[in-house]
Design an enzyme around this catalytic site. Structure first.
Site, PDB file in Angstrom:
ATOM      1  N   ARG A 164       0.868  -1.187   0.000  1.00  0.00           N
ATOM      2  CA  ARG A 164       0.000   0.000   0.000  1.00  0.00           C
ATOM      3  C   ARG A 164       0.901   1.231   0.000  1.00  0.00           C
ATOM      4  O   ARG A 164       1.555   1.520   0.987  1.00  0.00           O
ATOM      5  CB  ARG A 164      -0.908  -0.042   1.238  1.00  0.00           C
ATOM      6  N   HIS A 177      -3.440   4.212   5.246  1.00  0.00           N
ATOM      7  CA  HIS A 177      -4.491   3.221   5.448  1.00  0.00           C
ATOM      8  C   HIS A 177      -5.839   3.828   5.055  1.00  0.00           C
ATOM      9  O   HIS A 177      -6.622   3.225   4.329  1.00  0.00           O
ATOM     10  CB  HIS A 177      -4.503   2.775   6.904  1.00  0.00           C
ATOM     11  N   TYR A 218       4.921   5.574  11.189  1.00  0.00           N
ATOM     12  CA  TYR A 218       5.260   4.176  11.503  1.00  0.00           C
ATOM     13  C   TYR A 218       6.049   3.465  10.406  1.00  0.00           C
ATOM     14  O   TYR A 218       6.401   2.309  10.584  1.00  0.00           O
ATOM     15  CB  TYR A 218       3.992   3.373  11.831  1.00  0.00           C
TER      16      TYR A 218
END
Length: 368
Positions: free
Chosen positions: A260, A264, A273
């Site tokens: 990805r 998200h 992160y």
């Protein structure tokens, strides 16, 4: 690979290498030229749609949006392998798969704007998408079991993310699928991150695909950024699911290994992160770049045709955004419209309460 051989990363199904060349040991699926170009066009449609949808969310016209960039190869490749009569269940990121299966772009935008009319997907064999993680998996298994009991010549394709494999619904759904030998294809989109949780924190197993063997059927790992590999794996799984006497368990779990590129959802900040260098490393496997190189080598794509495709895509996206923008404001009571065929007593009470608020405050105040 035998039905019960645990797959390792070295067993990953691939057809195209990183540069878009067919690897020596691979065979290209028997697709006609129009289908190959169509797959590429639909991948580009979704990449551009993804960009526009994020922009619309930033403008406040969508409530949120889960980007799919990087996952077009797995979605479009598997969609082209699905037969017209097959049924499909998805999570919230499979816009590309659902688009190929008949869900129009304005409906996708309506859904993410909070308009319940976007969930009323009629005239397709696509169930409304599932926001709760993994809840669609038992639904897909049940639908596949019903199809088997009725003797219907269909397969049920179910999409979910790698995070779903940590939910009980995943294990229950796959266990029932194995026990009742249902005609189902489970596609796990392993995009390396379950929101901010990395793949290695999801499970101690070498692959997610090998989880299928605990339930008595085959699991395979596929290069999810190779649309031809995804087509081949999905097509083989669907044919096995529908076989009158398959000789081996009907269900299949496909782990589509991909990445990805974006957040998200638009509420997420992936820079907190993960390192941008990781993202750039995965971009070397970009499904659009690899597939474009493959088509150019076959003289199915050149600069002039690419320019035509891009112009048509821009017109399509503009038209979809325009139709979405022309929609009348949804009624607040629409939130009850597609929950049950016949409203429950609880829903009727909630509707009456909403109507009372409307009488007290008026439409504009209620909408705000």
């Amino acid at each position: 690979m035998s039905a019960f051989q645990v797959p390792s990363p070295d067993d990953r199904v691939r057809i195209l290498d990183e540069s878009g060349q067919v690897i020596e040991s691979a065979t290209v699926p028997d697709l006609d030229d129009d289908s190959l170009v169509g797959m590429y066009r639909d991948m580009r449609v979704m990449r551009r749609f993804d960009e526009r949808a994020v922009n619309l969310q930033r403008q406040g016209r969508l409530r949120t949006f889960p980007p799919l960039a990087g996952q077009e190869g797995a979605q479009i490749g598997s969609a082209y392998a699905t037969d017209e009569g097959d049924w499909s269940f998805s999570s919230y990121r499979e816009h590309g798969y659902n688009y190929v299966r008949g869900v129009d772009l304005p409906s996708i935008l309506r859904y993410w704007s909070g308009d319940e009319r976007g969930a009323a997907v009629k005239g397709t064999n696509v169930f409304p998408l599932a926001i709760p993680i993994a809840t669609q998996i038992p639904h897909a298994t049940g639908t596949a079991w019903a199809a088997k009991l009725q003797g219907d010549d269909v397969a049920v394709v179910c999409h979910f993310g790698d995070g779903a494999t940590s939910e009980g619904d995943f294990h229950e759904g796959l266990n029932f699928a194995g026990v009742f030998d249902v005609p189902a294809v489970f596609i796990c989109h392993n995009n390396q991150w379950a929101i901010s949780v990395p793949r290695e924190r999801q499970t101690a197993t070498d692959t997610l695909a090998q989880k299928a063997h605990a339930y008595g059927f085959e699991g395979i790992q596929v290069d999810g950024m190779d649309p031809l590999a995804m087509y081949r794996a999905t097509r083989d799984a669907i044919e096995k699911a529908k076989a009158e006497d398959p000789g081996e368990p009907r269900p299949t779990l496909i782990e589509a290994v991909q990445y990805r590129y974006g957040a998200h959802t638009t509420a997420d900040d992936p820079s907190t992160y993960r390192d941008e260098a990781e993202v750039e490393e995965w971009r070397r496997l970009d499904p659009l770049t690899r597939f474009e190189a493959f088509l150019r080598d076959r003289d199915l794509l050149n600069d002039d045709r690419l320019e035509e495709i891009e112009a048509a895509i821009e017109k399509k996206i503009d038209g979809a955004v325009g139709r979405f923008g022309d929609d009348p404001e949804p009624e607040p009571a629409d939130m009850f419209e597609f929950v049950f065929e016949t409203p429950t007593e609880e829903l009727r009470k909630q509707g009456a309460y909403l109507e009372a608020l409307r009488d007290r405050y008026g439409d504009e105040e209620l909408r705000s």
